[in-house]
Design a protein around this motif. Structure first.
Motif, PDB file in Angstrom:
ATOM      1  N   PRO A  52     -16.531 -15.785 -23.580  1.00 39.11           N
ATOM      2  CA  PRO A  52     -15.548 -14.687 -23.629  1.00 39.11           C
ATOM      3  C   PRO A  52     -14.725 -14.498 -22.363  1.00 39.11           C
ATOM      4  O   PRO A  52     -13.539 -14.171 -22.440  1.00 39.11           O
ATOM      5  N   MET A  55     -12.177 -17.318 -22.249  1.00 42.29           N
ATOM      6  CA  MET A  55     -11.201 -17.078 -23.314  1.00 42.29           C
ATOM      7  C   MET A  55     -10.200 -16.009 -22.896  1.00 42.29           C
ATOM      8  O   MET A  55      -8.999 -16.158 -23.102  1.00 42.29           O
ATOM      9  N   ARG A  56     -10.676 -14.955 -22.259  1.00 47.04           N
ATOM     10  CA  ARG A  56      -9.770 -13.892 -21.805  1.00 47.04           C
ATOM     11  C   ARG A  56      -8.824 -14.421 -20.728  1.00 47.04           C
ATOM     12  O   ARG A  56      -7.644 -14.105 -20.723  1.00 47.04           O
ATOM     13  N   CYS A  59      -6.108 -16.351 -22.288  1.00 50.73           N
ATOM     14  CA  CYS A  59      -5.130 -15.446 -22.901  1.00 50.73           C
ATOM     15  C   CYS A  59      -4.169 -14.853 -21.875  1.00 50.73           C
ATOM     16  O   CYS A  59      -2.978 -14.725 -22.136  1.00 50.73           O
ATOM     17  N   GLN A  65      -3.389 -13.616 -27.450  1.00 58.51           N
ATOM     18  CA  GLN A  65      -4.619 -12.867 -27.706  1.00 58.51           C
ATOM     19  C   GLN A  65      -5.717 -13.836 -28.090  1.00 58.51           C
ATOM     20  O   GLN A  65      -5.438 -14.968 -28.501  1.00 58.51           O
ATOM     21  N   GLU A  66      -6.958 -13.373 -28.002  1.00 59.16           N
ATOM     22  CA  GLU A  66      -8.101 -14.219 -28.326  1.00 59.16           C
ATOM     23  C   GLU A  66      -7.985 -14.812 -29.729  1.00 59.16           C
ATOM     24  O   GLU A  66      -8.321 -15.970 -29.958  1.00 59.16           O
TER      25      GLU A  66
END
Length: 74
Positions: A52, A55-56, A59, A65-66
């Motif tokens: 996560p 992934m952020r 982004c 966005q995810e």
């Protein structure tokens, strides 16, 4: 029920942004994330799933966005 990931769309988002894997890695390092070009390639080829935090960061760099990074099963 566990959340499952579909196909990774990172390559498409990166190319859409007009940056190389090396440039993406450099921009992520500016956010304090150590993500090599090898790891980016592994994400793009579905050999590894992003955590996560990474992934952020993707982004933020790619202005998306995810939900835009994977094909999510419906």
């Amino acid at each position: 029920m566990a959340l499952t990931f579909g196909k990774c769309l990172l390559r498409y988002r990166r190319l859409e942004a007009g940056i190389t894997q090396a440039q993406l890695s450099d921009r992520l390092s500016r956010l304090g994330l150590d993500v090599s070009t090898v790891m980016i390639s592994q994400y793009e080829n579905d050999h590894r799933k992003m955590n996560p935090v990474v992934m952020r960061g993707m982004c933020i760099v790619l202005c998306c966005q995810e939900v835009d990074l994977y094909e999510w099963p419906r």
